[in-house]
Scaffold this active site. Structure first.
Site, PDB file in Angstrom:
ATOM      1  N   ARG A 111       2.647  -0.660  10.870  1.00 59.50           N
ATOM      2  CA  ARG A 111       3.644  -0.670  11.944  1.00 59.50           C
ATOM      3  C   ARG A 111       3.957  -2.036  12.548  1.00 59.50           C
ATOM      4  O   ARG A 111       5.116  -2.292  12.892  1.00 59.50           O
ATOM      5  CB  ARG A 111       3.245   0.364  13.013  1.00 59.50           C
ATOM      6  CG  ARG A 111       3.537   1.787  12.545  1.00 59.50           C
ATOM      7  CD  ARG A 111       2.769   2.832  13.299  1.00 59.50           C
ATOM      8  NE  ARG A 111       1.338   2.782  12.965  1.00 59.50           N
ATOM      9  CZ  ARG A 111       0.446   3.670  13.369  1.00 59.50           C
ATOM     10  NH1 ARG A 111       0.839   4.678  14.125  1.00 59.50           N
ATOM     11  NH2 ARG A 111      -0.818   3.559  13.021  1.00 59.50           N
ATOM     12  N   LYS A 153       0.837  -1.183   0.000  1.00 60.10           N
ATOM     13  CA  LYS A 153       0.000   0.000   0.000  1.00 60.10           C
ATOM     14  C   LYS A 153       0.885   1.251   0.000  1.00 60.10           C
ATOM     15  O   LYS A 153       1.762   1.398   0.843  1.00 60.10           O
ATOM     16  CB  LYS A 153      -0.906   0.023   1.232  1.00 60.10           C
ATOM     17  CG  LYS A 153      -1.892   1.173   1.208  1.00 60.10           C
ATOM     18  CD  LYS A 153      -2.813   1.126   2.404  1.00 60.10           C
ATOM     19  CE  LYS A 153      -2.243   1.801   3.613  1.00 60.10           C
ATOM     20  NZ  LYS A 153      -2.147   3.260   3.542  1.00 60.10           N
ATOM     21  N   LYS A 209      -7.119   8.202  -1.056  1.00 59.66           N
ATOM     22  CA  LYS A 209      -8.367   8.645  -0.409  1.00 59.66           C
ATOM     23  C   LYS A 209      -8.935   9.922  -1.017  1.00 59.66           C
ATOM     24  O   LYS A 209      -9.095  10.946  -0.331  1.00 59.66           O
ATOM     25  CB  LYS A 209      -8.135   8.865   1.094  1.00 59.66           C
ATOM     26  CG  LYS A 209      -7.661   7.637   1.859  1.00 59.66           C
ATOM     27  CD  LYS A 209      -7.585   7.928   3.347  1.00 59.66           C
ATOM     28  CE  LYS A 209      -7.306   6.732   4.196  1.00 59.66           C
ATOM     29  NZ  LYS A 209      -5.968   6.139   4.066  1.00 59.66           N
ATOM     30  N   THR A 246     -10.357   3.784  10.744  1.00 62.72           N
ATOM     31  CA  THR A 246     -10.211   2.838  11.865  1.00 62.72           C
ATOM     32  C   THR A 246      -9.621   3.483  13.118  1.00 62.72           C
ATOM     33  O   THR A 246      -9.622   2.884  14.187  1.00 62.72           O
ATOM     34  CB  THR A 246      -9.307   1.655  11.437  1.00 62.72           C
ATOM     35  OG1 THR A 246      -8.174   2.185  10.749  1.00 62.72           O
ATOM     36  CG2 THR A 246     -10.041   0.715  10.531  1.00 62.72           C
TER      37      THR A 246
HETATM   38  O1  C5P Z   1       0.613   1.108  10.902  1.00 68.71           O
HETATM   39  P1  C5P Z   1      -0.799   0.661  10.729  1.00 68.71           P
HETATM   40  O2  C5P Z   1      -0.949  -0.850  10.621  1.00 68.71           O
HETATM   41  O3  C5P Z   1      -1.745   1.275  11.719  1.00 68.71           O
HETATM   42  O4  C5P Z   1      -1.180   1.220   9.274  1.00 68.71           O
HETATM   43  C1  C5P Z   1      -2.479   1.196   8.746  1.00 68.71           C
HETATM   44  C2  C5P Z   1      -2.465   1.800   7.376  1.00 68.71           C
HETATM   45  O5  C5P Z   1      -3.775   1.762   6.856  1.00 68.71           O
HETATM   46  C3  C5P Z   1      -2.025   3.270   7.336  1.00 68.71           C
HETATM   47  O6  C5P Z   1      -1.268   3.445   6.147  1.00 68.71           O
HETATM   48  C4  C5P Z   1      -3.319   4.052   7.236  1.00 68.71           C
HETATM   49  O7  C5P Z   1      -3.178   5.213   6.459  1.00 68.71           O
HETATM   50  C5  C5P Z   1      -4.236   3.073   6.523  1.00 68.71           C
HETATM   51  N1  C5P Z   1      -5.664   3.204   6.785  1.00 68.71           N
HETATM   52  C6  C5P Z   1      -6.222   3.111   8.052  1.00 68.71           C
HETATM   53  N2  C5P Z   1      -7.578   3.267   8.230  1.00 68.71           N
HETATM   54  C7  C5P Z   1      -8.376   3.491   7.187  1.00 68.71           C
HETATM   55  C8  C5P Z   1      -7.822   3.559   5.909  1.00 68.71           C
HETATM   56  C9  C5P Z   1      -6.455   3.401   5.745  1.00 68.71           C
HETATM   57  O8  C5P Z   1      -5.500   2.881   9.015  1.00 68.71           O
HETATM   58  N3  C5P Z   1      -9.673   3.565   7.342  1.00 68.71           N
END
Ligand code: C5P
Length: 232
Positions: free
Chosen positions: A212, A33, A62, A124
């Protein structure tokens, strides 16, 4: 070991970091991603490089604007060759429908495979305490998902906690992409509506976005392999 259902978030701002992580994960990960931090820093170079490595790309920018502007922006992004593009469902039915139609028309004209178009429902990171909508978060997510489906989109991004409700409301062919994935015992960071990889899959998610927990791990390859094993 590779499993398309794991999408690793490349939230970096330098190509060197991207190359280090992708090279260290090797053949175990095929889907990545690219979000705003990376795309705003390095631009299209990252998409070209990932494609040269035979990786799949979710270009997570987005989009959220009026219908004509979003449709035009998506057509520009489609030319880069990403596999999944996205918009905010809060942009409305007409915006999503216009975007989906323009991508279908443009890809047919160019003779290329149309990327999947999915909609962000409710981020989220948002929890019920800071949510200011009239509906409960889960109700709003399902409503956004149904609207996205009616507008001709291929799926949505949502929390794994809402995946089962979306699956029930939108059927088996609707794509559900879930960030907010945290293996048991790992740091939550700024996320709120989280679940483990296994629970997300059990609840009907098609793709898990993980950042992460892999990127910040002492051994990212081992962390990815543990998540892949849990998915299986
Ligand atoms: O580091 P982590 O696992 O929290 O990363 C989640 C990824 O998913 C980030 O790149 C964030 O921008 C993306 N994302 C999210 N919630 C959403 C859409 C995308 O956390 N609703």
């Amino acid at each position: 070991m590779a499993d398309e259902r794991l999408i690793v978030a490349l939230d970096f701002h330098k190509m060197d970091d991207v190359k280090n992580l992708v090279n260290s994960l090797g053949n175990s990960v095929i889907f990545y991603k690219v979000g705003m931090e990376l795309f705003y820093s390095v631009g299209t170079e990252v998409v070209t490089w990932l494609k040269s490595q035979n990786k799949k790309i979710f270009l997570d920018l987005k989009l959220h604007d009026i219908p004509n502007t979003v449709a035009g922006g998506l057509c520009s992004l489609m030319n880069l060759g990403a596999d999944i593009l996205n918009v905010h469902a809060a942009g409305g039915f007409t915006m999503m429908k216009t975007a989906a139609e323009r991508l279908r028309e443009e890809s047919a004209k160019l003779g290329i495979v149309k990327p999947k178009l999915i909609a962000i429902t409710v981020l989220t990171s948002i929890n019920q305490a800071e949510w200011c909508g009239a509906l409960k978060i889960s109700e709003q997510v399902v409503q956004f998902a149904k609207t996205a489906k009616d507008a001709g989109l291929d799926g949505v991004v949502a929390s794994p906690q809402e995946a089962a409700l979306i699956r029930e409301a939108c059927g088996k062919d609707f794509l559900i992409v879930t960030p907010g994935i945290r293996p048991a015992g790992s740091d939550i960071n700024d996320q709120s509506r989280i679940s483990t990889p296994a629970a997300a899959i059990q609840n009907g998610a098609n793709y898990l976005v993980v950042g992460r927990p892999i990127r910040a791990a002492e051994n990212p390859k081992l962390a990815a392999e543990k998540i892949l094993a849990e998915i299986k």
